[in-house]
Design a protein around this motif. Structure first.
Motif, PDB file in Angstrom:
ATOM      1  N   TYR A  25       0.825  -1.211   0.000  1.00 45.29           N
ATOM      2  CA  TYR A  25       0.000   0.000   0.000  1.00 45.29           C
ATOM      3  C   TYR A  25       0.859   1.261   0.000  1.00 45.29           C
ATOM      4  O   TYR A  25       0.555   2.244  -0.690  1.00 45.29           O
ATOM      5  N   ALA A  33      -3.759   3.655   4.363  1.00 45.77           N
ATOM      6  CA  ALA A  33      -4.035   2.234   4.628  1.00 45.77           C
ATOM      7  C   ALA A  33      -2.903   1.622   5.458  1.00 45.77           C
ATOM      8  O   ALA A  33      -2.233   0.673   5.046  1.00 45.77           O
ATOM      9  N   VAL A  38      -6.077  -0.674   8.660  1.00 44.67           N
ATOM     10  CA  VAL A  38      -6.625  -1.892   8.074  1.00 44.67           C
ATOM     11  C   VAL A  38      -7.245  -2.772   9.158  1.00 44.67           C
ATOM     12  O   VAL A  38      -8.368  -3.284   8.995  1.00 44.67           O
ATOM     13  N   LEU A 104      -9.391   4.209  -0.624  1.00 44.20           N
ATOM     14  CA  LEU A 104      -8.605   3.113  -0.071  1.00 44.20           C
ATOM     15  C   LEU A 104      -8.443   2.004  -1.115  1.00 44.20           C
ATOM     16  O   LEU A 104      -9.163   1.976  -2.117  1.00 44.20           O
TER      17      LEU A 104
END
Length: 597
Positions: A25, A33, A38, A104
């Protein structure tokens, strides 16, 4: 009815340990993220699916949807659950910030979609198709079209569908009869009917945006003359507000084998106002954006069904007392031992577990590739991601749904007579799951796509890139405790390569050889692909055990499950290899008129 529990620990293993989502990410620029973010999102999603969505699964199946004068009413609890879904911001998660999304990664949303579908397949389908609708609009829509439709689709107040199938044509879309005629204002009037439209009509959202393929009057016949249109249930003003009712109606809903709480509709277009999206006569090119995403979504539904089957089977097998273990009493305080001690019950449970956990990791890996196609830093990495997705999407879609049906059947078998009655939920799961083998192209269609277009049509380039990667990993693990599994996988990859070449040579003389080989070839590919995933996960588990004294039992269970997969599941590939070697002769020997009943 078993209680669904989101497998958060396995999500953590797959995303954070196996795939290193944090570095993934950060590399792609999804800086929000973080691991903490998460974990928090998945924890909240687990609460929502467990406490809101799962409890209405059984009543949804029992009540089904009702149709009256073109209107569809969803079962008790669905409207409230969908309102909570919107209030929680779940539709916006992986959508563009430009239209009100949270921006996201796609792969994070994939995990939440698995939870939703495992908890309640029918409910998950209402917002599920909106993702493909939005992806298609964002890629091919004009700025005006995006302004009109995207914000309300992103926040979930509107939902989207895909309208392809007609009563006389399914996969052969070139036969479609729905017509589109140009209006003076640049819009089009659409006339025709579509069938099997999931979530085509319901009472959950304020508007439903249909993406419809149709033929403009002066366009050529066949697939070359297909265009794609945006056709809303209610007309939309330029500022995105709802206007009057469009010429779109629900003629009926299907009475189905399963997913009864999701309305599968006949949708009629009577001079319905629509907007051309993309170029004229290039509708299928646009629609494949929707369909490819949907195919990965259906692969994920397969994992969801396998997870639900495993959870229900495992809970029952631990609790149900039946006979004594053949190796001695295991439950001395009870009149019998729990059935989980019996080898055949373990065979079914481990089949479910190995396919579920391997399939989850495969889908997550593909979802990470989708992330790269959205936010990759270089053209080369984006191209590589698209190439790998092209090869593995039909494998994941067909293999994980066919094995999901097997796992749902195992769920009934583990429960015995209780599995066959409604109260325990297993017979519903089997009924709900079978559709996954049909959605977005049947298993046979996926198989033809794989062998015909992605392998032979590509002269083996995509396959060779993948097998080279597998062999490199196997060779790197030939001198450790994974050596036996690595050697076995090397053997199967070499057989895979040889049989691919043989089919290509046979098909040069007889094209029926491709069709005859297709499904066995896809299943062979699936077993080998999942073996590679399991070998990689075994290496991840080994490294974790070597570096940590915590959760040794969790990681050991991963290694044990990998052993089971290589011992009892991967050998199935030999049967498919035998069928492939035998070719098309016996399949095509009987003339059609000599079939009888």
């Amino acid at each position: 009815m078993f209680e669904y529990k989101a497998p958060l620990r396995d999500y953590k293993f797959v995303m954070q340990e196996f795939l290193d989502c944090d570095n993934h990410y950060q590399h792609l620029g999804y800086h929000d993220a973080s691991i903490e973010m998460v974990d928090a999102i998945l924890s909240e999603a687990a609460k929502f699916t467990e406490q809101v969505v799962a409890p209405i699964n059984q009543i949804g199946d029992q009540q089904g949807c009702t149709w009256s004068n073109g209107d569809v009413t969803t079962p008790d609890g669905f409207k409230d659950a969908y309102s909570q879904y919107i209030e929680g911001g779940w539709p916006t998660l992986s959508q563009s910030e430009e239209f009100g999304g949270q921006g996201l990664p796609h792969s994070l949303n994939t995990t939440i979609s698995e939870m939703l579908s495992a908890a309640n397949h029918s409910f998950a389908m209402y917002p599920g198709l909106s993702h493909g609708c939005m992806a298609t609009l964002e890629r091919y829509g004009s700025e005006q079209q995006k302004a009109m439709f995207m914000p309300s689709l992103v926040d979930g107040s509107w939902t989207g569908t895909m309208c392809l199938t007609e009563s006389h044509c399914g996969t052969d879309l070139g036969l479609l009869r729905t017509k589109a005629d140009l209006n003076d204002d640049g819009s089009y009037s659409l006339n025709g009917s579509k069938i099997f439209i999931s979530a085509g009509e319901h009472d959950l959202s304020g508007n439903i945006v249909h993406l419809v393929i149709a033929r403009i009057s002066d366009s050529p016949a066949g697939t070359k003359g297909i265009s794609l249109f945006i056709v809303p249930k209610f007309n939309v003003n330029d500022d995105g507000t709802i206007a009057d009712k469009n010429g779109v109606s629900c003629g009926s809903i299907e009475h189905k084998m399963g997913i009864n709480a999701n309305a599968t509709c006949v949708i009629n277009f009577d001079n319905a106002k629509g907007y051309l999206i993309g170029e004229k006569n290039r509708g299928l090119n646009c629609m494949f954006t929707f369909m490819n995403g949907a195919r990965l979504g259906v692969a994920n539904e397969g994992v969801s069904a396998s997870e639900a089957a495993f959870q229900g089977s495992l809970a029952y097998a631990k609790d149900r007392l039946q006979m004594r273990s053949m190796t001695g009493v295991k439950n001395p305080d009870g009149p019998a031992d729990p059935i989980i001690v019996h080898p055949d019950v373990r065979r079914m449970l481990l089949t479910q577990k190995s396919i579920t956990e391997g399939g989850r990791a495969l889908v997550a890996k593909l979802a990470h590739l989708v992330d790269v196609t959205h936010a990759g830093k270089t053209e080369s990495e984006i191209t590589a991601a698209n190439n790998r997705l092209a090869l593995l999407t039909p494998i994941a879609k067909a293999f994980l749904t066919e094995t999901a049906v097997e796992n749902a059947s195992h769920g009934i078998q583990v429960l015995g007579g209780h599995g066959f009655i409604q109260e325990w939920g297993m017979e519903q799961l089997l009924r709900d799951t079978k559709i996954c083998c049909l959605y977005e192209g049947t298993t046979g269609i996926q198989a033809l796509d794989l062998i015909g277009r992605k392998v032979i049509g590509n002269e083996g380039k995509l396959l060779n890139e993948f097998t080279d990667e597998i062999l490199e990993f196997c060779h790197a693990n030939q001198n450790n405790s994974l050596a036996e599994h690595s050697a076995m996988l090397i053997e199967f990859v070499e057989l895979w390569t040889v049989v691919t070449r043989d089919i290509a040579m046979k098909s040069a003389k007889n094209m029926d050889e491709i069709g005859a080989a297709s499904v066995d070839y896809l299943m062979l590919s699936g077993y080998i692909t999942l073996a590679y995933i399991w070998l990689q996960m075994a290496k991840t588990a080994q490294d974790a055990m070597a570096n940590s004294t915590q959760e040794q039992e969790f990681y050991q269970a991963k290694l044990n499950t990998a052993d089971f997969y290589f011992d009892r599941i991967l050998p199935r590939a030999h049967g498919h290899l035998a069928c492939l070697r035998n070719g098309a002769k016996s399949l095509m020997a009987i003339d059609a008129e000599h079939f009888s009943f």
